[in-house]
Every structure is written in C-alpha cells, then in structure tokens.
Design a protein around this motif. Structure first.
Motif, short mmCIF file in Angstrom:
data_model
loop_
_atom_site.label_atom_id
_atom_site.label_comp_id
_atom_site.label_asym_id
_atom_site.label_seq_id
_atom_site.Cartn_x
_atom_site.Cartn_y
_atom_site.Cartn_z
N ALA A 1 53.98 43.33 41.40
CA ALA A 1 53.06 44.17 42.17
C ALA A 1 51.85 44.52 41.32
CB ALA A 1 53.76 45.45 42.61
N VAL A 2 50.66 44.53 41.95
CA VAL A 2 49.40 44.84 41.24
C VAL A 2 48.70 45.95 42.01
CG1 VAL A 2 47.19 43.97 40.43
CG2 VAL A 2 49.20 42.46 40.42
N PRO A 3 48.67 47.18 41.46
CA PRO A 3 47.98 48.27 42.15
C PRO A 3 46.47 48.00 42.26
CG PRO A 3 49.38 49.09 40.36
CD PRO A 3 49.30 47.60 40.21
N ASP A 4 45.87 48.52 43.32
CA ASP A 4 44.40 48.42 43.51
C ASP A 4 43.89 47.00 43.36
OD1 ASP A 4 44.13 51.21 43.91
OD2 ASP A 4 44.09 51.55 41.75
N GLY A 5 44.58 46.06 44.01
CA GLY A 5 44.23 44.65 43.89
C GLY A 5 42.87 44.30 44.43
N HIS A 6 42.23 45.22 45.16
CA HIS A 6 40.92 44.93 45.74
C HIS A 6 39.78 45.15 44.75
CE1 HIS A 6 41.53 49.25 46.07
NE2 HIS A 6 40.22 49.40 46.19
N LEU A 7 40.07 45.70 43.56
CA LEU A 7 39.01 46.08 42.64
C LEU A 7 38.58 44.94 41.72
CD1 LEU A 7 40.00 49.73 41.67
CD2 LEU A 7 38.23 48.98 43.27
N CYS A 8 37.35 45.04 41.25
CA CYS A 8 36.72 44.00 40.42
C CYS A 8 37.16 44.14 38.97
CB CYS A 8 35.20 44.15 40.52
SG CYS A 8 34.26 42.89 39.62
N CYS A 9 37.26 43.00 38.27
CA CYS A 9 37.62 43.00 36.85
C CYS A 9 36.42 43.21 35.95
CB CYS A 9 38.33 41.70 36.47
SG CYS A 9 37.24 40.25 36.43
N GLY A 10 35.21 43.13 36.50
CA GLY A 10 34.01 43.35 35.70
C GLY A 10 33.34 42.09 35.19
N SER A 11 33.89 40.92 35.53
CA SER A 11 33.27 39.67 35.07
C SER A 11 31.98 39.42 35.85
CB SER A 11 34.23 38.50 35.24
OG SER A 11 33.58 37.28 35.02
N ALA A 12 32.11 39.18 37.14
CA ALA A 12 30.96 39.11 38.05
C ALA A 12 29.85 38.20 37.55
CB ALA A 12 30.41 40.51 38.32
N GLY A 13 30.20 36.94 37.28
CA GLY A 13 29.20 35.99 36.80
C GLY A 13 28.78 36.33 35.38
N THR A 14 27.52 36.70 35.20
CA THR A 14 27.00 37.04 33.88
C THR A 14 27.02 38.55 33.62
OG1 THR A 14 24.75 37.11 34.77
CG2 THR A 14 25.50 35.02 33.83
N TYR A 15 27.65 39.33 34.49
CA TYR A 15 27.63 40.79 34.39
C TYR A 15 28.22 41.27 33.07
CZ TYR A 15 28.00 45.59 36.29
OH TYR A 15 27.87 46.93 36.54
N SER A 16 29.25 40.57 32.57
CA SER A 16 29.88 41.02 31.33
C SER A 16 28.94 40.93 30.15
CB SER A 16 31.15 40.21 31.05
OG SER A 16 30.85 38.85 30.83
N LEU A 17 27.87 40.15 30.29
CA LEU A 17 26.86 40.04 29.24
C LEU A 17 25.65 40.94 29.50
CD1 LEU A 17 27.02 36.18 28.84
CD2 LEU A 17 27.86 37.85 27.20
N THR A 18 25.31 41.12 30.76
CA THR A 18 24.14 41.95 31.07
C THR A 18 24.48 43.43 31.16
OG1 THR A 18 24.44 41.61 33.45
CG2 THR A 18 23.00 40.05 32.29
N GLN A 19 25.74 43.76 31.48
CA GLN A 19 26.20 45.15 31.59
C GLN A 19 27.54 45.30 30.84
OE1 GLN A 19 24.37 47.53 33.12
NE2 GLN A 19 22.81 46.09 33.88
N PRO A 20 27.54 45.11 29.52
CA PRO A 20 28.81 45.00 28.79
C PRO A 20 29.68 46.24 28.83
CG PRO A 20 26.94 45.09 27.27
CD PRO A 20 26.37 44.90 28.63
#
Length: 407
Positions: free
Chosen positions: A333-352
């Motif tokens: 089971a994975v709680p809150d499975g609808h939420l984003c991991c923060g990768s989002a393309g280049t987001y991990s580099l532009t909004q670290p």
C-alpha cells in the motif's frame, strides 16, 4: 470566470483557447487541496487557483513582474488539479500560454538563462547526455553530492534486444536520458513484447519528443522536434505499424498532445492527430495482451510510484498496479499515491529545494509498506527517487522481464 483579454492578448495565437479555459474556471478551490506546492508553501499564488488568477491578470494587461514568473515557475505541471477539477479546466494548456507571455516580457537572471540553455542543449541529445554521464561516473569521487545524486549508482546493461520477426509491429520512442540512465528499460520492453508476438521496429531518426524545450519555454523548438518525429515515424505508420509505444510516461503525455499542439499547422495537423491516436504507454499494450501465459516468476514485494503524467495526463492510474497484480507481484500500500515526487522533467534542477522535499515525502510513503523494490513508469521519477540512495528504484517492465528470465 469573467475575462476581458487585452488587445495585445487577443492577438496571441492561442487567445481564444486561453479565454475559453479562463471562463471555464469557477474558482471553487478544490484544486488547491491537491496541489503539491500549495501543500508545501501554503501560498494561494503557489496553487492552481492563484496561478490561474495571475495568468488572467497577465492576459488582461496587468504589469508582469518577476514574482509572477516565480509563482508560475514553481508549478510542477503535475496536473493533479485537472484530475480534481469538477469543471474540467485545462490548466496545463493555460499555464503554457501564460508562461510563454511572461517569458517574453520578464528577463531572467543570467544564472537561470545559463541553466535553462544548458538543459536544452544537453538533455535532448542522447549521445551528448550519455557522454557527460560517463564522465560524471568517472569523476564521481570528487563531485559534490548535489551532482552525484543525479547519476545512477548502478546501470543495468541492456542485454539482447530481439530483432523484428512478428507480423504485429510497433514503434518505440527511445527517449533522451533513458538510454544513459536506464538502458535496460527499452530493451526489457522489447523482450516482453517479443514474447507476446509483437516486434519493435527501430526508427533511429526519431529523437527527443520535444517536451524539454517546450516546458522550458522554448515552445517553437519543442514543436519543431515534434514535427521531426512525425516525419521519422510516418513511413512506418503508412506501412502498418499499429502503435507508437512509450516506456516513459512523461514523453507519452507530450506525444499524446501532438495533435492538439499542432492543430493549427496545416502541414502537420492531420499527421499529428494520427500520431496522437497511435500513441500508447507500454502498459496499455500489455494490459490488452494475454500476459498470464508468460509463466512469470514473481516473488518480490513491490511499491509502485505512479507518475503524474501516467495518472493525471494519460489517465492510466491503476493500470500498472492491475497488470503487476495479474502477473503475481505483491504490491504494498502507498499512501497519497496521487502526489508528485518532485521530478517533473527538469524541475529537480530548476527548483531543487522544493523538489527534494517532495521526493523525501514520496519516499516515506512508498517505503511505508517495506517493499523490496520501488517501481515506476517514467525515467525522471526513477532517477529522482533513486538519487536519494534508499530503496532501489526501477522501471516496472524490468522486473517483469527479470521474472520471465526466471520462469
């Protein structure tokens, strides 16, 4: 929402679309409750409703500031809000329109320009990206942690990729970073499809889907990449290829949007619509196949991270989980499975900073059921979650392929 576009905004190529989207929003706020950045920051302007209001101001002629740009930049484009919205607001399309206007009017600081330009120069070029990754691996002991976390600790060799031999043929988008960061993913997909009587026909001329350029506000360049892919795939489509398969849901979401993004291009509109209609995530192809006959040996406890592009853009939430269950895997089971991991393309580099917080929250949820491995359906999520150095993260088709080898 009542809207009065400025005379300048009325001349934008997508003015009517922007006005239609703005008028469809009733400002109810349901989207705010599911927005990852609003949950972290608690600022109305860092949620969909606030960003829609900012874009409305921009298109009505209000002054545009660096603050406007920052709030739009912070959006992950996860599209969770679209899944939640009772009015069907096409938020991501409005965001693309608004960001393009802001980008033209608000000069970015030099550091941001260099970062965006560097990402656009490197990421869409697989050979260059692979060479830089190899250099990074060689220099790993002396690189700062922020950089080493972006490099995979271990790269699984791709193994043998079957030659085309079946009457059923599909094309496959190879991707930009996946051949370097997870080269086994597409090879594993080709082997599984081959076992089901489907051959992958290589189209070497096809390249980056265009999402990297497009979402870094170089929209014209992103659409040019889309046109080049259409040209590369078209002869095989005319010869009877039944689908264009993607193993990265981020690429799949963008390819699925070709028809919409190029609908005003008289040369490419019909072809783009055809490509979008043929676009399939790998799980869609396998869900329609008799996978039980494969005789899989599935003994792992698995947590599945459903990428935002898979569940909110492609509307395939639950598909991979259902397939893995059919194949005998035990899913935790994975709680809150609808939420984003923060990768989002280049987001991990532009909004670290924001990206790291979202990643750690997601990993805590994924690891709560004590899985042996975390699997996902998008290379960006895979690399981002794996960069924390916690539970191993792989593409789900790799564990299916490994189970076939054991069966």
């Amino acid at each position: 929402m009542q809207t009065n576009l400025s005379e300048v905004a009325k001349r934008l190529p997508r003015a009517e679309e922007a006005e239609r989207i703005l008028r469809s929003c009733v400002h109810c706020g349901f989207c705010t409750a599911t927005c990852p950045t609003y949950q972290l920051l608690g600022d109305e302007l860092d949620g969909p409703r606030g960003r829609i209001y900012l874009i409305k101001q921009v298109l009505e002629g209000a002054p545009i500031t660096a603050s406007t740009q920052l709030h739009l930049d912070r959006c992950l484009t996860c599209r969770n809000c679209e899944t939640t919205c009772p009015s069907g607001v096409k938020y991501h399309d409005l965001l693309d329109i608004g960001r393009a206007v802001v980008e033209q009017q608000v000069p970015r600081p030099l550091g941001q320009r260099l970062l965006h330009g560097g990402l656009r120069a490197v990421v869409p070029r697989p050979a260059l990206f692979k060479a830089l990754c190899r250099t990074g691996q060689a220099l790993r002991p002396v690189l700062p942690a922020a950089l080493t976390s972006k490099l995979p600790a271990r790269v699984t060799a791709p193994g043998v990729r079957p030659a085309p031999r079946h009457s059923r043929r599909v094309l496959m988008l190879e991707g930009c970073v996946q051949p370097a960061l997870s080269p086994n993913t597409n090879a594993a997909a080709a082997r599984v499809l081959d076992r089901l009587g489907i051959s992958v026909e290589p189209i070497r001329e096809a390249g980056c889907c265009g999402a990297v350029d497009y979402h870094l506000n170089a929209q014209a360049q992103g659409l040019d990449r889309a046109r080049r892919n259409i040209d590369a795939w078209w002869p095989a489509i005319e010869a009877g290829a039944e689908a264009i398969v993607q193993t990265a849901s981020g690429c799949g979401a963008f390819v699925r949007d070709y028809g919409h993004l190029l609908e005003a291009d008289p040369r490419y509109a019909a072809k783009a619509a055809r490509v979008s209609a043929l676009s399939r995530d790998l799980v869609e192809v396998l869900c329609e196949a008799p996978v039980e006959q494969l005789g899989l040996c599935a003994e792992q406890r698995v947590a599945f991270h459903c990428p935002c592009t898979l569940q909110h853009a492609l509307k395939l939430g639950g598909a991979v989980e259902g397939l893995l269950t059919r194949l005998g895997f035990t899913l935790t089971a994975v709680p809150d499975g609808h939420l984003c991991c923060g990768s989002a393309g280049t987001y991990s580099l532009t909004q670290p900073e924001l990206s790291r917080q979202l990643r750690d929250n997601r990993l805590n949820a994924l690891e709560s059921g004590r899985p042996q491995v975390i699997v996902t359906a998008n290379i960006g999520c895979q690399a981002h979650l794996g960069g924390a150095g916690r539970t191993p993260v792989r593409h789900w088709v790799e564990i299916v392929d490994a189970g076939l080898g054991a069966g």
